[in-house]
Design a protein around this motif. Structure first.
Motif, PDB file in Angstrom:
ATOM      1  N   ARG A  29      24.691  -6.023  -5.005  1.00  0.00           N
ATOM      2  CA  ARG A  29      25.613  -4.979  -5.435  1.00  0.00           C
ATOM      3  C   ARG A  29      25.168  -3.616  -4.924  1.00  0.00           C
ATOM      4  O   ARG A  29      26.002  -2.770  -4.590  1.00  0.00           O
ATOM      5  CB  ARG A  29      25.707  -4.955  -6.969  1.00  0.00           C
ATOM      6  N   GLU A  30      23.860  -3.397  -4.887  1.00  0.00           N
ATOM      7  CA  GLU A  30      23.304  -2.162  -4.331  1.00  0.00           C
ATOM      8  C   GLU A  30      22.427  -2.553  -3.143  1.00  0.00           C
ATOM      9  O   GLU A  30      21.227  -2.794  -3.293  1.00  0.00           O
ATOM     10  CB  GLU A  30      22.500  -1.414  -5.387  1.00  0.00           C
ATOM     11  N   PRO A  31      23.028  -2.643  -1.947  1.00  0.00           N
ATOM     12  CA  PRO A  31      22.289  -3.124  -0.774  1.00  0.00           C
ATOM     13  C   PRO A  31      21.090  -2.251  -0.451  1.00  0.00           C
ATOM     14  O   PRO A  31      21.016  -1.073  -0.837  1.00  0.00           O
ATOM     15  CB  PRO A  31      23.335  -3.062   0.342  1.00  0.00           C
ATOM     16  N   LEU A  32      20.142  -2.846   0.266  1.00  0.00           N
ATOM     17  CA  LEU A  32      18.967  -2.117   0.722  1.00  0.00           C
ATOM     18  C   LEU A  32      19.347  -1.319   1.969  1.00  0.00           C
ATOM     19  O   LEU A  32      19.162  -1.756   3.101  1.00  0.00           O
ATOM     20  CB  LEU A  32      17.820  -3.084   1.017  1.00  0.00           C
ATOM     21  N   ASP A  81      19.588  -9.015   9.154  1.00  0.00           N
ATOM     22  CA  ASP A  81      19.491  -9.761   7.901  1.00  0.00           C
ATOM     23  C   ASP A  81      20.369  -9.152   6.818  1.00  0.00           C
ATOM     24  O   ASP A  81      20.744  -7.976   6.873  1.00  0.00           O
ATOM     25  CB  ASP A  81      18.041  -9.718   7.389  1.00  0.00           C
ATOM     26  N   SER A  82      20.625  -9.950   5.788  1.00  0.00           N
ATOM     27  CA  SER A  82      21.141  -9.405   4.542  1.00  0.00           C
ATOM     28  C   SER A  82      20.005  -8.646   3.854  1.00  0.00           C
ATOM     29  O   SER A  82      18.866  -8.608   4.339  1.00  0.00           O
ATOM     30  CB  SER A  82      21.640 -10.528   3.638  1.00  0.00           C
ATOM     31  N   SER A  83      20.293  -8.066   2.699  1.00  0.00           N
ATOM     32  CA  SER A  83      19.242  -7.350   1.971  1.00  0.00           C
ATOM     33  C   SER A  83      18.087  -8.256   1.589  1.00  0.00           C
ATOM     34  O   SER A  83      16.955  -7.783   1.417  1.00  0.00           O
ATOM     35  CB  SER A  83      19.819  -6.685   0.720  1.00  0.00           C
ATOM     36  N   VAL A  84      18.323  -9.557   1.469  1.00  0.00           N
ATOM     37  CA  VAL A  84      17.236 -10.475   1.141  1.00  0.00           C
ATOM     38  C   VAL A  84      16.227 -10.519   2.283  1.00  0.00           C
ATOM     39  O   VAL A  84      15.007 -10.446   2.071  1.00  0.00           O
ATOM     40  CB  VAL A  84      17.783 -11.882   0.822  1.00  0.00           C
ATOM     41  N   GLY A  85      16.713 -10.630   3.513  1.00  0.00           N
ATOM     42  CA  GLY A  85      15.810 -10.617   4.651  1.00  0.00           C
ATOM     43  C   GLY A  85      15.181  -9.254   4.869  1.00  0.00           C
ATOM     44  O   GLY A  85      14.007  -9.158   5.263  1.00  0.00           O
ATOM     45  N   ILE A  86      15.939  -8.189   4.612  1.00  0.00           N
ATOM     46  CA  ILE A  86      15.379  -6.846   4.730  1.00  0.00           C
ATOM     47  C   ILE A  86      14.226  -6.664   3.752  1.00  0.00           C
ATOM     48  O   ILE A  86      13.223  -5.997   4.052  1.00  0.00           O
ATOM     49  CB  ILE A  86      16.468  -5.787   4.491  1.00  0.00           C
ATOM     50  N   ARG A  87      14.338  -7.286   2.577  1.00  0.00           N
ATOM     51  CA  ARG A  87      13.251  -7.184   1.594  1.00  0.00           C
ATOM     52  C   ARG A  87      11.941  -7.744   2.158  1.00  0.00           C
ATOM     53  O   ARG A  87      10.853  -7.183   1.896  1.00  0.00           O
ATOM     54  CB  ARG A  87      13.637  -7.926   0.308  1.00  0.00           C
ATOM     55  N   GLY A 119      16.572   8.627   5.516  1.00  0.00           N
ATOM     56  CA  GLY A 119      15.600   8.069   6.443  1.00  0.00           C
ATOM     57  C   GLY A 119      14.512   7.234   5.813  1.00  0.00           C
ATOM     58  O   GLY A 119      13.511   6.933   6.461  1.00  0.00           O
ATOM     59  N   GLU A 120      14.711   6.795   4.563  1.00  0.00           N
ATOM     60  CA  GLU A 120      13.697   5.982   3.890  1.00  0.00           C
ATOM     61  C   GLU A 120      14.341   4.848   3.092  1.00  0.00           C
ATOM     62  O   GLU A 120      15.471   4.965   2.625  1.00  0.00           O
ATOM     63  CB  GLU A 120      12.861   6.830   2.923  1.00  0.00           C
ATOM     64  N   LEU A 121      13.587   3.778   2.939  1.00  0.00           N
ATOM     65  CA  LEU A 121      13.943   2.689   2.038  1.00  0.00           C
ATOM     66  C   LEU A 121      12.892   2.604   0.946  1.00  0.00           C
ATOM     67  O   LEU A 121      11.688   2.648   1.219  1.00  0.00           O
ATOM     68  CB  LEU A 121      13.986   1.344   2.779  1.00  0.00           C
ATOM     69  N   GLU A 122      13.367   2.481  -0.277  1.00  0.00           N
ATOM     70  CA  GLU A 122      12.452   2.318  -1.401  1.00  0.00           C
ATOM     71  C   GLU A 122      12.168   0.843  -1.623  1.00  0.00           C
ATOM     72  O   GLU A 122      13.059   0.003  -1.525  1.00  0.00           O
ATOM     73  CB  GLU A 122      13.068   2.919  -2.663  1.00  0.00           C
ATOM     74  N   LEU A 123      10.924   0.522  -1.904  1.00  0.00           N
ATOM     75  CA  LEU A 123      10.527  -0.859  -2.138  1.00  0.00           C
ATOM     76  C   LEU A 123      11.075  -1.311  -3.487  1.00  0.00           C
ATOM     77  O   LEU A 123      10.720  -0.767  -4.533  1.00  0.00           O
ATOM     78  CB  LEU A 123       9.000  -0.962  -2.126  1.00  0.00           C
ATOM     79  N   VAL A 152       0.836  -1.206   0.000  1.00  0.00           N
ATOM     80  CA  VAL A 152       0.000   0.000   0.000  1.00  0.00           C
ATOM     81  C   VAL A 152       0.874   1.260   0.000  1.00  0.00           C
ATOM     82  O   VAL A 152       0.358   2.366  -0.038  1.00  0.00           O
ATOM     83  CB  VAL A 152      -0.962   0.033   1.203  1.00  0.00           C
ATOM     84  N   ARG A 153       2.200   1.072   0.057  1.00  0.00           N
ATOM     85  CA  ARG A 153       3.146   2.188  -0.039  1.00  0.00           C
ATOM     86  C   ARG A 153       4.432   1.672  -0.690  1.00  0.00           C
ATOM     87  O   ARG A 153       4.729   0.470  -0.617  1.00  0.00           O
ATOM     88  CB  ARG A 153       3.432   2.799   1.344  1.00  0.00           C
ATOM     89  N   THR A 154       5.172   2.554  -1.319  1.00  0.00           N
ATOM     90  CA  THR A 154       6.398   2.166  -2.014  1.00  0.00           C
ATOM     91  C   THR A 154       7.657   2.671  -1.320  1.00  0.00           C
ATOM     92  O   THR A 154       8.760   2.319  -1.721  1.00  0.00           O
ATOM     93  CB  THR A 154       6.399   2.689  -3.460  1.00  0.00           C
ATOM     94  N   ARG A 155       7.494   3.485  -0.279  1.00  0.00           N
ATOM     95  CA  ARG A 155       8.635   3.962   0.505  1.00  0.00           C
ATOM     96  C   ARG A 155       8.314   3.775   1.984  1.00  0.00           C
ATOM     97  O   ARG A 155       7.176   3.974   2.415  1.00  0.00           O
ATOM     98  CB  ARG A 155       8.954   5.424   0.209  1.00  0.00           C
ATOM     99  N   VAL A 156       9.328   3.386   2.749  1.00  0.00           N
ATOM    100  CA  VAL A 156       9.135   3.071   4.164  1.00  0.00           C
ATOM    101  C   VAL A 156      10.129   3.888   4.986  1.00  0.00           C
ATOM    102  O   VAL A 156      11.342   3.851   4.717  1.00  0.00           O
ATOM    103  CB  VAL A 156       9.356   1.563   4.411  1.00  0.00           C
ATOM    104  N   PRO A 157       9.649   4.636   5.993  1.00  0.00           N
ATOM    105  CA  PRO A 157      10.580   5.358   6.870  1.00  0.00           C
ATOM    106  C   PRO A 157      11.375   4.373   7.729  1.00  0.00           C
ATOM    107  O   PRO A 157      10.831   3.372   8.207  1.00  0.00           O
ATOM    108  CB  PRO A 157       9.654   6.223   7.731  1.00  0.00           C
ATOM    109  N   VAL A 158      12.647   4.673   7.927  1.00  0.00           N
ATOM    110  CA  VAL A 158      13.552   3.734   8.594  1.00  0.00           C
ATOM    111  C   VAL A 158      14.389   4.477   9.633  1.00  0.00           C
ATOM    112  O   VAL A 158      14.867   5.591   9.378  1.00  0.00           O
ATOM    113  CB  VAL A 158      14.481   3.053   7.560  1.00  0.00           C
TER     114      VAL A 158
END
Length: 335
Positions: free
Chosen positions: A285-288, A249-255, A293-297, A78-84
């Motif tokens: 190669r481009e980690p999450l 987690d690695s970026s896979v778990g962060i996903r 202050g945001e992560l893009e989905l 329901v959103r494409t960016r998440v505050p972190v």
């Protein structure tokens, strides 16, 4: 709760499984090198990384989460960016600037580890004060991982609260302890909320903390709760605000954590999904990593060259594959 679908057979699970060692920039929860398994299924990639001290029974949920991601994919967002939030381990106060510098751009919130074994409240206060001095406008929260008893928690939070804390994560180890801390804070007029983490993911009944009125919000993690879909159900049934966090987690778990945060109907708090910034290496190669202050989905597809370079020695690989087989057998027996 929704019944989990059957797990794939071990041979299918392990057909494209990669055991990697990810060196940390700074020690975090006693870990200098994070070992974990990323595996590919028909829907993408999943991660199985329960910490070595976790028993096989506890690791069943982690395997279900990996399968949920790699074999079934994620719910619609329901959103494409998440505050972190940024994360500050239990480092000396002098190291706080270097830790925060690894989080690019604007930092909207910071989680600070406290109650570390071998340290005292003076250490915690110095660390929190150092963060506040650098980020006067950021939202601060502390994470005790159940390291205080009720009396210690009340003393600590009265002192640390002078720096302006939004909430304290798992300030006592039990549900009864959380309830007592919450009541004690209210009685003393200390405006710090109580968040439950271990009392959600390590309890047989993850809804018990909500029924007991022991917390103001929940910290939810996809892996130890059995996957994104089950975590969404727990939040919905608990009826409390949720903070989505990760398990180093690695970026896979962060996903997977991102998928959970992106699918929640409401997301009032910045999420603890920025811990890849604490790692020197990652499988992407481009980690999450958060920016401003945001992560893009976006998808998390490991790089084959990185999987090869970060692969653990043969004996460690065998240890993890044997563990997956044991956990798989336990999951089947439970079903």
């Amino acid at each position: 709760m929704t019944t989990h679908p059957p797990l794939p057979e071990p041979a299918e699970l392990l057909a494209d499984a990669h055991v990697v060692a990810l060196p940390m920039r700074v020690r975090f929860r006693g870990v200098d090198v994070r070992e974990t398994v990323v595996l590919r299924g028909p829907a993408g990639w999943g991660e199985f990384g329960p910490f070595p001290e976790y028993g096989d029974a506890e690791a069943v949920a982690w395997l279900r989460s990996a399968v949920d991601a790699a074999w079934h994919g994620f719910p619609a967002p329901v959103r494409t960016r998440v505050p972190v939030n940024a994360t500050v381990p239990a480092v000396p106060a002098a190291q706080v600037p270097a830790v925060l510098a690894r989080f690019e751009g604007r930092t909207v919130a910071v989680k600070i580890k406290v109650a570390e074994r071998g340290q005292d409240l003076d250490d915690d206060a110095a660390r929190v004060a150092a963060v506040r001095a650098l980020l006067p406008d950021a939202e601060l929260r502390v994470d005790a991982n159940g390291g205080w008893d009720v009396a210690q928690a009340l003393v600590a939070l009265e002192r640390l609260g002078e720096h302006g804390l939004a909430y304290a994560e798992q300030p006592a180890p039990t549900i009864e302890g959380l309830a007592a801390v919450r009541e004690g804070l209210a009685d003393r007029g200390i405006p710090v909320l109580v968040a439950a983490d271990e009392s959600v993911r390590k309890e047989t009944d993850p809804l018990a903390v909500a029924r007991a009125g022991a917390a103001d919000l929940l910290v939810v993690k996809a892996a130890p709760l059995g996957g994104v879909r089950r975590a969404l159900e727990i939040v919905a049934q608990a009826g409390l605000p949720a903070v989505v966090s990760s398990a180093l987690d690695s970026s896979v778990g962060i996903r997977a954590g991102l998928a959970l945060a992106a699918a929640l109907p409401e997301l009032p708090w910045a999420c603890g999904l920025g811990t890849v910034s604490l790692m020197r290496e990652d499988v992407l190669r481009e980690p999450l990593r958060p920016v401003d202050g945001e992560l893009e989905l976006r998808d998390a597809v490991p790089d084959p060259a990185l999987l090869a370079r970060l692969a653990v020695p043969a004996e460690r690989r065998q240890w993890w594959l044997d563990r997956i087989r044991r956990v798989h057998a336990l999951a089947g027996a439970a079903a």
